[in-house]
Design a protein around this motif. Structure first.
Motif, PDB file in Angstrom:
ATOM      1  N   THR A 154       6.610  24.487 -10.320  1.00 53.11           N
ATOM      2  CA  THR A 154       6.026  25.608  -9.594  1.00 53.11           C
ATOM      3  C   THR A 154       7.049  26.069  -8.554  1.00 53.11           C
ATOM      4  O   THR A 154       7.658  25.247  -7.860  1.00 53.11           O
ATOM      5  CB  THR A 154       4.683  25.214  -8.937  1.00 53.11           C
ATOM      6  OG1 THR A 154       4.080  26.351  -8.323  1.00 53.11           O
ATOM      7  CG2 THR A 154       4.833  24.092  -7.914  1.00 53.11           C
ATOM      8  N   GLN A 155       7.277  27.372  -8.478  1.00 51.20           N
ATOM      9  CA  GLN A 155       8.349  27.913  -7.646  1.00 51.20           C
ATOM     10  C   GLN A 155       7.893  28.070  -6.196  1.00 51.20           C
ATOM     11  O   GLN A 155       6.815  28.628  -5.923  1.00 51.20           O
ATOM     12  CB  GLN A 155       8.795  29.275  -8.183  1.00 51.20           C
ATOM     13  CG  GLN A 155       9.863  29.956  -7.354  1.00 51.20           C
ATOM     14  CD  GLN A 155      11.202  29.243  -7.409  1.00 51.20           C
ATOM     15  OE1 GLN A 155      11.602  28.709  -8.440  1.00 51.20           O
ATOM     16  NE2 GLN A 155      11.918  29.233  -6.293  1.00 51.20           N
ATOM     17  N   VAL A 156       8.730  27.588  -5.298  1.00 47.43           N
ATOM     18  CA  VAL A 156       8.518  27.773  -3.864  1.00 47.43           C
ATOM     19  C   VAL A 156       9.691  28.573  -3.322  1.00 47.43           C
ATOM     20  O   VAL A 156      10.855  28.197  -3.523  1.00 47.43           O
ATOM     21  CB  VAL A 156       8.418  26.421  -3.126  1.00 47.43           C
ATOM     22  CG1 VAL A 156       8.399  26.641  -1.618  1.00 47.43           C
ATOM     23  CG2 VAL A 156       7.174  25.666  -3.582  1.00 47.43           C
ATOM     24  N   TYR A 209       9.664  23.191  -7.857  1.00 46.09           N
ATOM     25  CA  TYR A 209       9.133  21.872  -7.550  1.00 46.09           C
ATOM     26  C   TYR A 209       8.399  21.311  -8.764  1.00 46.09           C
ATOM     27  O   TYR A 209       7.600  22.008  -9.394  1.00 46.09           O
ATOM     28  CB  TYR A 209       8.188  21.942  -6.352  1.00 46.09           C
ATOM     29  CG  TYR A 209       8.913  22.076  -5.036  1.00 46.09           C
ATOM     30  CD1 TYR A 209       9.568  23.250  -4.688  1.00 46.09           C
ATOM     31  CD2 TYR A 209       8.967  21.005  -4.138  1.00 46.09           C
ATOM     32  CE1 TYR A 209      10.257  23.365  -3.490  1.00 46.09           C
ATOM     33  CE2 TYR A 209       9.645  21.113  -2.932  1.00 46.09           C
ATOM     34  CZ  TYR A 209      10.288  22.294  -2.617  1.00 46.09           C
ATOM     35  OH  TYR A 209      10.978  22.397  -1.432  1.00 46.09           O
ATOM     36  N   TYR A 210       8.669  20.037  -9.042  1.00 43.06           N
ATOM     37  CA  TYR A 210       8.082  19.369 -10.206  1.00 43.06           C
ATOM     38  C   TYR A 210       7.371  18.094  -9.768  1.00 43.06           C
ATOM     39  O   TYR A 210       7.922  17.315  -8.988  1.00 43.06           O
ATOM     40  CB  TYR A 210       9.167  18.965 -11.198  1.00 43.06           C
ATOM     41  CG  TYR A 210       9.996  20.094 -11.745  1.00 43.06           C
ATOM     42  CD1 TYR A 210      11.145  20.521 -11.095  1.00 43.06           C
ATOM     43  CD2 TYR A 210       9.636  20.720 -12.944  1.00 43.06           C
ATOM     44  CE1 TYR A 210      11.921  21.553 -11.605  1.00 43.06           C
ATOM     45  CE2 TYR A 210      10.403  21.755 -13.463  1.00 43.06           C
ATOM     46  CZ  TYR A 210      11.543  22.166 -12.784  1.00 43.06           C
ATOM     47  OH  TYR A 210      12.305  23.188 -13.296  1.00 43.06           O
ATOM     48  N   CYS A 211       6.185  17.863 -10.315  1.00 42.42           N
ATOM     49  CA  CYS A 211       5.587  16.547 -10.145  1.00 42.42           C
ATOM     50  C   CYS A 211       5.980  15.696 -11.341  1.00 42.42           C
ATOM     51  O   CYS A 211       6.315  16.206 -12.413  1.00 42.42           O
ATOM     52  CB  CYS A 211       4.077  16.617  -9.982  1.00 42.42           C
ATOM     53  SG  CYS A 211       3.156  17.094 -11.443  1.00 42.42           S
ATOM     54  N   VAL A 239       0.225  19.144 -14.623  1.00 45.21           N
ATOM     55  CA  VAL A 239       0.245  20.593 -14.431  1.00 45.21           C
ATOM     56  C   VAL A 239       0.390  20.887 -12.943  1.00 45.21           C
ATOM     57  O   VAL A 239      -0.505  20.594 -12.148  1.00 45.21           O
ATOM     58  CB  VAL A 239      -1.030  21.248 -14.976  1.00 45.21           C
ATOM     59  CG1 VAL A 239      -0.995  22.753 -14.721  1.00 45.21           C
ATOM     60  CG2 VAL A 239      -1.181  20.955 -16.466  1.00 45.21           C
ATOM     61  N   ASP A 240       1.545  21.468 -12.598  1.00 51.99           N
ATOM     62  CA  ASP A 240       1.840  21.807 -11.202  1.00 51.99           C
ATOM     63  C   ASP A 240       1.230  23.162 -10.850  1.00 51.99           C
ATOM     64  O   ASP A 240       1.203  24.062 -11.680  1.00 51.99           O
ATOM     65  CB  ASP A 240       3.349  21.934 -10.978  1.00 51.99           C
ATOM     66  CG  ASP A 240       4.121  20.756 -11.491  1.00 51.99           C
ATOM     67  OD1 ASP A 240       5.090  20.978 -12.237  1.00 51.99           O
ATOM     68  OD2 ASP A 240       3.763  19.634 -11.150  1.00 51.99           O
TER      69      ASP A 240
END
Length: 125
Positions: free
Chosen positions: A119-121, A97-99, A5-6
């Motif tokens: 999660t958006q940057v 961005y993804y882990c 979970v990002d």
């Protein structure tokens, strides 16, 4: 199965900083290689950073050329959390961005079996 979970994305000005987090749960192992990828609209998903804990041999990290010297990847095995500290952000860092987690060690999308939701940057000028 591994669940990721990002979090931590947001809007930041050029030159600013953000820290992304990735909570890891499920059949986890400290030997997994953990990575961060990003994908901008209309572009392929690209490798950002990776980290592998080699026990007595220490931790190995590697970075994409575009983020070297600005981004730092780290992991806290006790908290089952992966981090990406991003400094000196540029407009071209804007992306989702993804882990990700891998039982091997690599820098390609195909080598990672498990993914967070992203999660958006956004870096504004």
């Amino acid at each position: 199965q591994v669940q990721l979970v990002d979090s931590g994305g947001g809007v930041v000005q050029v030159g600013g900083s953000l820290r992304l987090s990735c909570a890891v749960s499920g059949r986890t192992s400290s030997t997994y290689t953990m990575g961060w990828f990003r994908q901008a609209p209309g572009k392929e998903r690209e490798f950002v950073a990776g980290i592998k804990d080699r026990g007595w041999f220490g931790v190995i990290t590697n970075y994409g050329d575009s983020v070297k010297g600005r981004f730092t990847v780290s992991r806290d095995n006790a908290k089952n959390t992966l981090y990406l500290q991003m400094n000196s952000l540029k407009p071209e860092d804007t992306a989702m961005y993804y882990c990700a987690a891998s039982v091997s060690q690599g820098t390609t999308v195909q080598e990672y079996e498990y993914w967070g939701q992203g999660t958006q940057v956004t870096v504004s000028s």
